[in-house]
Design a protein around this motif. Structure first.
Motif, PDB file in Angstrom:
ATOM      1  N   LYS A 445       1.022  -1.136  -0.113  1.00 30.59           N
ATOM      2  CA  LYS A 445      -0.004  -0.120   0.036  1.00 30.59           C
ATOM      3  C   LYS A 445       0.767   1.048   0.045  1.00 30.59           C
ATOM      4  CE  LYS A 445      -3.781   0.548   2.643  1.00 30.59           C
ATOM      5  NZ  LYS A 445      -4.541   0.656   3.899  1.00 30.59           N
ATOM      6  N   ARG A 447       0.759   5.204   0.205  1.00 32.04           N
ATOM      7  CA  ARG A 447      -0.291   6.191   0.617  1.00 32.04           C
ATOM      8  C   ARG A 447       0.371   7.608   0.423  1.00 32.04           C
ATOM      9  NH1 ARG A 447      -1.816   9.021   5.326  1.00 32.04           N
ATOM     10  NH2 ARG A 447      -3.986   9.033   5.720  1.00 32.04           N
ATOM     11  N   GLY A 452      -3.794  11.693   0.975  1.00 31.08           N
ATOM     12  CA  GLY A 452      -4.367  10.363   1.640  1.00 31.08           C
ATOM     13  C   GLY A 452      -4.950   9.405   0.787  1.00 31.08           C
ATOM     14  N   VAL A 454      -4.431   6.312  -1.621  1.00 31.47           N
ATOM     15  CA  VAL A 454      -3.965   4.943  -1.589  1.00 31.47           C
ATOM     16  C   VAL A 454      -3.855   4.376  -2.978  1.00 31.47           C
ATOM     17  CG1 VAL A 454      -4.094   4.757   0.814  1.00 31.47           C
ATOM     18  CG2 VAL A 454      -5.524   3.434  -0.909  1.00 31.47           C
ATOM     19  N   LYS A 562      -7.657  -1.529   1.326  1.00 31.68           N
ATOM     20  CA  LYS A 562      -8.312  -0.166   1.439  1.00 31.68           C
ATOM     21  C   LYS A 562      -9.444  -0.122   2.398  1.00 31.68           C
ATOM     22  CE  LYS A 562     -11.248   1.672  -1.684  1.00 31.68           C
ATOM     23  NZ  LYS A 562     -12.069   2.349  -0.954  1.00 31.68           N
ATOM     24  N   ASP A 565     -12.387   4.879   4.913  1.00 31.29           N
ATOM     25  CA  ASP A 565     -11.927   6.222   4.798  1.00 31.29           C
ATOM     26  C   ASP A 565     -10.985   6.560   3.693  1.00 31.29           C
ATOM     27  OD1 ASP A 565     -10.008   5.232   6.354  1.00 31.29           O
ATOM     28  OD2 ASP A 565     -10.077   6.983   7.675  1.00 31.29           O
ATOM     29  N   GLU A 566     -10.674   5.677   3.057  1.00 28.91           N
ATOM     30  CA  GLU A 566      -9.361   5.731   2.110  1.00 28.91           C
ATOM     31  C   GLU A 566     -10.178   5.754   0.502  1.00 28.91           C
ATOM     32  OE1 GLU A 566      -5.489   3.965   4.278  1.00 28.91           O
ATOM     33  OE2 GLU A 566      -6.682   2.649   2.984  1.00 28.91           O
TER      34      GLU A 566
END
Length: 785
Positions: A445, A447, A452, A454, A562, A565-566
């Motif tokens: 991942k 980020r 924010g 990803v 994921k 909130d991503e």
């Protein structure tokens, strides 16, 4: 006798030529040797060695290929008479004893068509049979030929040994300048200083004053060992590169100090001889907590290997691999041995990886060779050990590392062998490759720390390389224990890293984080704590104790994917061109190549780090520098179809010109890797073959297909139990000694067993403390959560 006369007059037997491989050391399909009861039978047609042991490969070979005459070959070691030790050894003289000095040899002619044997030598036998038998006896065995080639050590010139500027030193050349020691002396080629070397295995004295001289004068890089000098040998060592080196114009450099190498005699063992002796004799702890010698164990799955000089890295890897049930199921058939289909498939079994794996399976798992060595005079009777020389030669063929007789990195060999088995799709008795049990999916991942967003990337892997130095450094700063916990290494790996990133959402360079986690868990997890660090580009082993438990829980290192909130970052269209091929960031590529990496390596690194940054790619390269196929050409897998075997029309035409059908010629070429000579021999051995190729096995799945299959399997959790550890003792991974500790069933209960070449002993818990300081590869088996 009539059948012998008929065979002698036929064209089936012939004198071995210099280009022929004559196998005399063990059976092609088993580890039966001339020292076993019945000896081995050397085919007088193709010079392969067979055995009439449990599976009677001699009979099966005769039936399949119509080769009926064999030279039966048996050896018995001669009794060793203790020689008187001279009062003073004036010089070291190494002589190789002849076969007549070492063994009593018995031979006979065996006719498989009538199951009859005839004493040999025997002047009543047909002349042609006598000539062929004499030719076989005089020929150098194939195993010996390969050893001679492999021992040609490739010592290279380094940048320090190219340009040596000399200054005169009028000191003595007969003793160490600092302590007066008169042996193990090293001459500095820069100034003529004489210093003693390091203390060596086998009682060779030394106070390291040659090393001290280099530390005092860092620009005095290269020294030569005086006792190693002769017209054919010279040990030269670069202290800056920390390696053996070749020195151009050594003869003239030595003359500067009054040494004429042409009249110099070798009086001491060189570094290679000392290392081989050390690797053969170097024992891990071979006594228990009460100080008594550990008792050797024997039986199925408890067979040791004979050390070939520097082969302990290979032996330890094979011991652990064949302790895995899937490998035992794939390559061991207690009823038939090597399957009939394989016996007739290849004209040269020594060149067939699947046959060699079956041979190893029978050797290690059957228990037939796990018996006390009746020829040894030692009080504790260990095994004679099976010799993996044929397998070693085949699997290392063409590889610059593993084709030599030098010590190699066990983890590099593990990765290399797994890769070879997968590429050749060597499945044995299974309908899948046994190496599949190591595969799992990691998810990376990336980020962006500003927006924010990803990006997730899944990749297939088959081992875990864990950071050690960072954990050890932090522990020492905090004044914690000098031991590193294995879980701490996983924590450090999980933390990930930060790097500059061209964010496709922010449209600018930002800081980003990169973390990894398990998306799936393998059936068997291979863990390699990275005990090696690069110091001035020289690999140095970290002396760090790693505390581990027999149980390992990895559920906390699962990838969280994921989160709610991503949001996923948009695809960067610049990453691919119109053809769908990946386009590498030119700035990243330039930066990496400026660090000295090849373009091919840089592209691999950028691809495997999602083309995110030069820093991330550089970190990937440092972690994968020793991958066995790091320099293979970079390409993307774009087709799920299996590669179809193909042969050139020119090779087919050359065989059909001899009168054979094109279909039969094509089949022979495919079965013999397009080797025309072997293909023709195969046709002569299979004159009634219809030329039809067997139905192809299920094609090997691509990495993408394997990844999808693993993701589709139910999650079985991340709980593991330790089943084996490969340990290394020594200061460098490319020297020292490897052994394996494996959990086995001995006398009906689970016990840890130490496999130290041919020494196989059950150990108590006190010995496992040694694993903390020497553990190098850990094998964990998944258990029910």
């Amino acid at each position: 006798m009539d059948s012998l006369v008929k065979a002698a007059s036929s064209s089936k037997i012939s004198l071995p030529t210099l280009s022929d491989h004559v196998y005399k050391d063990d059976c092609m399909f088993s580890f039966d040797t001339p020292f076993d009861e019945g000896g081995i039978d050397i085919c007088m047609t193709c010079f392969q060695a067979l055995s009439r042991g449990k599976y009677n490969y001699t009979k099966r070979h005769s039936r399949l290929f119509k080769h009926d005459l064999f030279l039966n070959y048996r050896k018995t070691p001669k009794a060793i008479k203790p020689d008187e030790q001279p009062q003073k050894m004036l010089k070291l003289e190494i002589k190789e004893k002849t076969e007549d000095e070492l063994f009593d040899l018995e031979t006979a002619i065996y006719d498989a068509s009538t199951n009859s044997s005839y004493d040999y030598p025997n002047n009543n036998l047909p002349t042609m049979i006598q000539l062929v038998a004499d030719g076989i006896l005089k020929a150098t065995s194939s195993d010996k030929q390969q050893q001679i080639k492999a021992w040609r050590q490739e010592v290279k010139v380094c940048r320090h040994s190219k340009n040596i500027s000399q200054s005169k030193n009028n000191g003595s050349l007969t003793a160490c300048t600092d302590c007066g020691l008169e042996e193990n002396l090293w001459l500095c080629l820069e100034c003529g200083h004489i210093g003693c070397g390091r203390k060596q295995f086998g009682g060779v004295p030394g106070n390291s004053h040659a090393v001290s001289h280099n530390k005092e004068f860092p620009d005095h890089h290269v020294a030569v060992k005086l006792g190693s000098l002769s017209l054919n040998s010279a040990d030269c060592y670069c202290y800056t590169c920390d390696d053996d080196v070749k020195v151009p114009n050594l003869s003239s450099l030595l003359k500067f100090y009054g040494i004429d190498i042409a009249h110099h005699e070798k009086t001491e063992k060189n570094l290679t001889e000392l290392q081989i002796e050390q690797n053969v004799k170097w024992d891990f702890k071979m006594d228990g907590s009460n100080g008594e010698a550990l008792n050797p164990v024997f039986g199925k799955g408890l067979t040791g290997f004979k050390n070939l000089g520097n082969s302990c890295y290979l032996a330890s890897v094979l011991q652990v691999l064949f302790s895995i049930p899937e490998f035992a199921k794939a390559y061991y058939d207690s009823t038939d041995g090597v399957p009939e289909s394989l016996l007739s498939r290849s004209s040269d079994p020594a060149d067939d990886l699947e046959i060699q794996m079956y041979k190893l399976g029978d050797g290690l798992l059957s228990g037939r060779y796990s018996v006390p060595d009746k020829f040894t005079t030692e009080v504790v009777k260990y095994q004679r050990g099976i010799r993996p020389s044929g397998f070693k030669h085949l699997v290392g063929k063409g590889d610059p590392q593993f084709s030599t007789m030098q010590q190699q990195d066990a983890f590099e060999f593990w990765s290399y062998l797994v890769d070879q088995l997968e590429k050749a799709d060597v499945r044995g008795l299974l309908d899948y490759s046994p190496v599949d049990v190591f595969k799992f999916v990691l998810e990376t991942k990336i980020r962006c720390t500003k927006c924010g967003g990803v990006r997730l990337k899944k990749e297939l892997d088959e081992s875990m390389c864990l950071p050690v130095e960072e954990v050890d450094t932090r522990n020492r700063k905090l004044g914690k224990s000098d031991k590193v916990l294995l879980e701490q290494c996983f924590d450090e790996w999980r933390k990930g890293s930060q790097f500059e990133y061209q964010c496709p959402a922010c449209k600018s360079r930002q800081m980003a984080t990169s973390t990894q986690g398990f998306k799936t868990f393998p059936k068997y997890l291979v863990v390699n704590p990275q005990r090696i660090k690069l110091v001035n580009w020289v690999p140095v082993k970290l002396s760090v104790a790693i505390k581990f438990g027999e149980h390992l829980s990895l559920s906390q290192y699962r990838s969280d994917g994921k989160l709610d909130d991503e949001r996923e970052l948009p695809d960067d269209d610049k990453d691919k061109d119109d053809s769908g091929e990946i386009t590498f960031n030119p700035d990243f590529l330039t930066a990496l190549m400026g660090m000295g990496f090849t373009e091919n390596r840089c592209k691999k690194a950028l691809y495997n780090t999602a083309n995110t940054s030069a820093e991330a790619a550089a970190n990937w390269l440092f972690e994968h520098m020793d991958d066995p196929h790091i320099d293979d050409p970079f390409h993307l897998e774009t087709s799920a179809s299996a590669k179809q075997p193909s042969v050139s029309q020119q090779d087919i035409d050359s065989i059909t010109s001899m009168g054979f059908a094109a279909q039969l010629a094509k089949k022979a070429l495919i079965l013999n890797n397009s080797n025309v000579e072997q293909a023709v021999n195969w046709i002569f051995a299979n004159p009634d073959d219809d030329g039809k190729l067997p139905e192809p096995a299920q094609p090997r799945k691509t990495s993408e297909q394997q990844l999808e299959d693993l993701l589709a399997q139910p999650d079985m959790g991340g709980e593991y139990s330790l089943m084996g550890v490969i340990c290394h003792k020594g200061t460098s991974i490319h020297s020292g000694h490897y052994v394996a500790f494996i959990k086995k069933h001995v006398d009906g209960h689970a016990a840890w067993v130490l496999f130290n070449d041919e020494k196989v002993v059950a150990v108590d818990e006190s010995v496992l403390s040694e694993v903390e300081v020497s553990g190098y590869i850990y094998l964990y088996e998944k258990v029910a959560s």
